[in-house]
Design an enzyme around this catalytic site. Structure first.
Site, short mmCIF file in Angstrom:
data_model
loop_
_atom_site.label_atom_id
_atom_site.label_comp_id
_atom_site.label_asym_id
_atom_site.label_seq_id
_atom_site.Cartn_x
_atom_site.Cartn_y
_atom_site.Cartn_z
N LEU A 1 44.67 4.32 29.48
CA LEU A 1 44.82 4.55 31.26
C LEU A 1 45.91 3.16 31.64
CD1 LEU A 1 42.81 6.48 33.74
CD2 LEU A 1 45.25 7.14 33.01
N ASP A 2 46.73 3.05 32.33
CA ASP A 2 48.33 2.13 31.94
C ASP A 2 46.69 0.85 32.99
OD1 ASP A 2 49.99 2.30 29.90
OD2 ASP A 2 51.23 3.55 32.17
N PRO A 3 46.60 -0.36 33.08
CA PRO A 3 45.66 -1.34 33.85
C PRO A 3 46.63 -0.99 35.08
CG PRO A 3 47.14 -2.64 31.83
CD PRO A 3 47.73 -1.05 32.45
N ARG B 1 55.28 6.85 32.38
CA ARG B 1 56.36 5.36 32.92
C ARG B 1 57.43 5.83 32.79
NH1 ARG B 1 54.37 0.37 30.75
NH2 ARG B 1 52.70 0.99 29.37
#
Length: 308
Positions: free
Chosen positions: A46-48, A181
């Site tokens: 998961l993205d930060p 994104r």
């Protein structure tokens, strides 16, 4: 001097509610330290910036982490139209600002339609995908020129949850490898104004459609209160719900666990989850058209009780 942490074998799956600002690996290591688990792995980054479900596999459950990586997922995303960033999210530097056009609900639905189905998607340059053995984000941070790979991904559904310019809220159901994104970036370009992700939350990962997640803070608190670590983990079989199931008697289960092939015309073909007579998972196997079951991954030590 801090006491040395003594790690122990734990087997199972923790449904972590990852906080924003923490990488998936750092979240994994934090949970592993709290649980004092010898071995752990996550099921896809998961993205930060993102929050939400991050299934963590410990012990023998790490053998199915790669299978969960390919599962369907759902996200709630808040997108800001009119601003592009170098990371395609709010953590990045602003690159360009443009006016946001007047958009009706019909305009939004028309713009979203091409992004539903099997589509070609270019990954963000700030991503964990590797190129030449190195993550793209490492190259991007050095200022190297990067051509991020384009891959086919499956976006099953996009629902508009709300819109008040410049903020658009979407719920996205998608297959493995989809970057929300990138979806936001490409949608912004299709609308002629650019866009980036302001916030992102992962709601579920197949087969955990209604996950009872736990935060790192809550995990720490219940362990401090005396909860046994093993009781906080889902059993390995919880991650095998989508597989055809074979239950073997004691003799054949022992042969399977020794890596021997078995044959039975009643076995379902394809990849299967194999269990012993007491319901303990023995491993994963592959059954061919002739009913031959070949072991693929074997689970060991699941009946052992870890020391506290």
């Amino acid at each position: 001097m801090k006491p040395r942490i003594v790690y122990r074998p734990l087997h199972g799956i923790l449904l972590l509610d990852k906080p924003s600002g923490l990488s998936s690996n750092n979240a994994l290591q934090a949970a592993r330290r709290l649980l004092r688990a010898e071995k752990g792995g996550h099921t896809g980054s998961l993205d930060p910036l993102a929050t939400g479900l991050l299934p963590l596999c410990f012990g023998e459950a790490t053998k199915i982490a790669g299978l969960l990586l390919g599962s369907a997922k759902a996200y709630d995303a808040e997108i800001v139209l009119g601003v592009t960033t170098d990371t395609d999210d709010a953590d990045g530097e602003s690159l360009r600002e443009r006016a946001v056009p007047d958009l009706s609900e019909a305009d939004l639905q028309a713009a979203l339609a091409p992004f539903i189905g099997r589509i070609q998607q270019q990954a963000p340059i700030y991503s964990a995908l590797k190129q030449g053995g190195e993550p793209l984000y490492a190259k991007a941070r050095r200022g190297e020129r990067i051509e991020a790979p384009v891959r086919e991904v499956d976006v099953q559904a996009i629902e508009v949850l709300g819109y008040g310019a410049p903020r658009l809220r979407l719920r996205v159901t998608c297959g493995s490898g989809t970057y929300i994104r990138s979806l936001a970036r490409d949608l912004g370009e299709a609308l002629g104004c650019g866009a980036h992700i302001a916030s992102l939350r992962r709601l579920w990962v197949e087969p955990f459609r209604a996950p009872q997640m736990i935060t790192l803070e809550a995990l720490s608190a219940v362990l401090e209160a005396g909860a046994e670590a093993q009781t906080l983990l889902l059993p390995i079989e919880a991650g095998l719900a989508d597989f055809a199931r074979i239950v073997l008697d004691q003799t054949r289960a022992a042969r399977f666990r020794m890596g021997q092939r078995l044959r039975d015309a009643a076995f379902p073909t394809g990849q299967v989850a194999v269990f012993g007579p007491d319901g303990t998972p023995s491993g994963l196997g592959l059954v061919d058209a002739d009913g031959r079951l070949s072991p693929q991954r074997l689970f060991n030590g699941l009946n052992e009780i870890p020391a506290c």
